[in-house]
Design a protein around this motif. Structure first.
Motif, mmCIF file in Angstrom:
data_model
loop_
_atom_site.group_PDB
_atom_site.id
_atom_site.type_symbol
_atom_site.label_atom_id
_atom_site.label_comp_id
_atom_site.label_asym_id
_atom_site.label_seq_id
_atom_site.Cartn_x
_atom_site.Cartn_y
_atom_site.Cartn_z
ATOM 1 N N ALA A 176 -75.252 15.706 -24.329
ATOM 2 C CA ALA A 176 -74.880 14.309 -24.097
ATOM 3 C C ALA A 176 -75.142 13.895 -22.657
ATOM 4 C CB ALA A 176 -73.406 14.109 -24.443
ATOM 5 N N LEU B 147 -68.447 13.501 -31.244
ATOM 6 C CA LEU B 147 -69.601 13.205 -30.402
ATOM 7 C C LEU B 147 -70.425 12.009 -30.892
ATOM 8 C CD1 LEU B 147 -70.661 16.835 -29.445
ATOM 9 C CD2 LEU B 147 -69.569 15.121 -27.986
ATOM 10 N N CYS C 85 -73.849 10.174 -29.467
ATOM 11 C CA CYS C 85 -74.707 11.337 -29.729
ATOM 12 C C CYS C 85 -75.137 11.359 -31.190
ATOM 13 C CB CYS C 85 -73.968 12.629 -29.396
ATOM 14 S SG CYS C 85 -73.490 12.782 -27.660
ATOM 15 N N GLY D 53 -78.189 13.961 -27.165
ATOM 16 C CA GLY D 53 -77.479 12.953 -26.404
ATOM 17 C C GLY D 53 -78.196 11.613 -26.416
ATOM 18 N N TRP E 246 -75.885 10.618 -19.792
ATOM 19 C CA TRP E 246 -74.495 10.199 -19.648
ATOM 20 C C TRP E 246 -74.363 8.702 -19.397
ATOM 21 C CZ3 TRP E 246 -73.052 8.089 -14.947
ATOM 22 C CH2 TRP E 246 -73.878 8.348 -13.849
ATOM 23 N N LEU F 140 -73.399 7.011 -22.604
ATOM 24 C CA LEU F 140 -72.204 7.437 -23.333
ATOM 25 C C LEU F 140 -71.212 6.298 -23.504
ATOM 26 C CD1 LEU F 140 -71.430 10.968 -21.820
ATOM 27 C CD2 LEU F 140 -72.113 10.454 -24.178
#
Length: 432
Positions: A258, A284, A289, A302, A307, A310
């Motif tokens: 991720a 996740l 993800c 990911g 990140w 995210l």
């Protein structure tokens, strides 16, 4: 490859500089290994624990069971166990619990089945972890226990038999209270009838794991009534147990996919399991993800921009609290707010994990609000700095996840990861 720093020199966590694509083979599950060792020591014949995890916690369990009179041969990856014969090797045996909650809680009921005194103690922090409910239950079931304030150190005065029967406990602080009584219950004269009276039990998958392992060994367990577990008296059959990879230890590796925007495959991920770490398959994807099964195991990819892509998470982690540090670390990197709830019980783990996460993530710039049962994490710029682990392997996992995205994260006492993953730092560094 970098090497772990000495305990007094914080270890620089490596930072990802691009998508990482790799396949990892993880050590075996601590939860499965230590349950299998206890059951093998109480079985009606020799057993083998195959692909056993070799870590501080599991070696402490092997030593504890040896102190009770069992034989545990820990050479190689398959550990041969000869059951205890009912008498401790000396008039008084000693068990070092270290920081292993499974040793502190699972071994005392078994100690009642030997003739002799068994003294328990452990690391300084273990004297703060809850065990009084187990000791009170053992007294109800007919055992003599000497303790002060329901904590380590304490002594179980075994007579070679435990009457057993009904007992009411409050297991809201730890599911291990239930598992401890169930694991040895079949060897009690009247079996054991455990009723829980209190707030909901955390980490119930671990109780389900215990029940499944008992049934694999021919033990009758009645779970027809909520919050009640009845184990019939009888033998525990010898059983060779293959140990699955530790799916909770998979958390930082899947998080690395991720963070880097790449993919990580965890080899040999079981198709069906009682391990709490399996919940990562559902958590996740909520953060952006992609999760899929492949021939080798489980693959996590990911977001394309790592990140920075995210998303925050709204999740009740009551049943999977051991994943909270890794999940919180990912949430600290996410671009939208997160709210993690249902995890008041992790205050009683290796450290007060809620307070520790709030302090350490906050020290790196994260906006973290600590609640009685969880954390609220709001996006904020992060920076490097020392991340203290409090001798807690899961805190070290949180540190390296943040460090994979943020340069300059220094992990204090990274060697604490040896509790469940030998040479974690070297293995982790090798991925970069």
């Amino acid at each position: 490859m970098t090497t772990p720093a000495p305990h007094d020199a914080p270890w620089p966590a490596p930072t990802s500089i691009g998508p990482l694509d790799t396949t990892v083979t993880l050590p075996g599950s601590k939860s499965l290994t230590n349950r299998a060792l206890v059951l093998a020591a109480l079985a009606d014949g020799p057993s083998v624990v195959r692909r056993a995890l070799r870590s501080r916690d599991t070696l402490l369990m092997a030593q504890a069971l040896t102190a009770l009179g069992a034989s545990v041969v820990t050479d190689g990856e398959d550990w041969a166990v000869t059951p205890l014969d009912g008498s401790v090797p000396e008039d008084r045996a000693s068990v070092d619990c270290g920081l292993a909650g499974t040793v502190m809680r699972f071994v005392p009921p078994a100690a009642g089945l030997v003739r002799g005194d068994v003294a328990f103690d452990g690391d300084a922090h273990m004297r703060k972890r809850p065990v009084g409910e187990i000791l009170a239950a053992l007294r109800t079931l007919g055992l003599a226990v000497d303790d002060t304030d329901g904590a380590l150190p304490f002594t179980v005065r075994g007579t070679g038999a435990v009457p057993g029967g009904p007992v009411v406990i409050d297991a809201s602080a730890s599911s291990q209270f239930v598992s401890a009584l169930l694991l040895a219950g079949a060897r009690f004269d009247a079996g054991v009838d455990v009723r829980h009276d209190g707030e909901p039990i955390p980490s119930l998958p671990h109780v389900e794991m215990t029940i499944a392992m008992l049934r694999d060994r021919g033990v009758a367990v009645d779970t027809s009534e909520a919050n009640r577990w009845v184990v019939a008296a009888g033998p525990i059959a010898a059983h060779d147990e293959p140990i699955e990879p530790d799916l909770s230890n998979a958390a930082p590796f899947l998080a690395l996919a991720a963070v880097s925007g790449g993919s990580v495959v965890v080899r040999d991920w079981p198709a069906a399991t009682t391990q709490a770490g399996d919940a990562l398959r559902g958590l996740l994807p909520q953060m952006g993800c992609t999760v899929s099964r492949v021939d080798e195991g489980l693959r996590v990819a990911g977001p394309s921009d790592g990140w920075r892509g995210l998303q925050g998470l709204e999740a009740d982690l009551h049943d999977v609290g051991e994943l909270a540090p890794a999940v919180a670390a990912l949430c600290a990197l996410a671009q939208t707010p997160s709210h993690l709830t249902g995890i008041a019980h992790i205050r009683g783990h290796e450290t007060d994990r809620l307070a520790a996460l709030a302090a350490e993530l906050g020290a790196l710039g994260a906006d973290v609000v600590e609640h009685p049962d969880g954390l609220t994490i709001t996006p904020a710029p992060l920076h490097g700095g020392v991340f203290h682990t409090y001798a807690d392997h899961r805190m070290a996992h949180a540190a390296v996840i943040v460090g994979a995205a943020v340069p300059g994260v220094l992990v204090e006492n990274v060697a604490t990861t040896g509790k469940t993953f030998p040479d974690f730092a070297g293995f982790w560094s090798g991925l970069f």
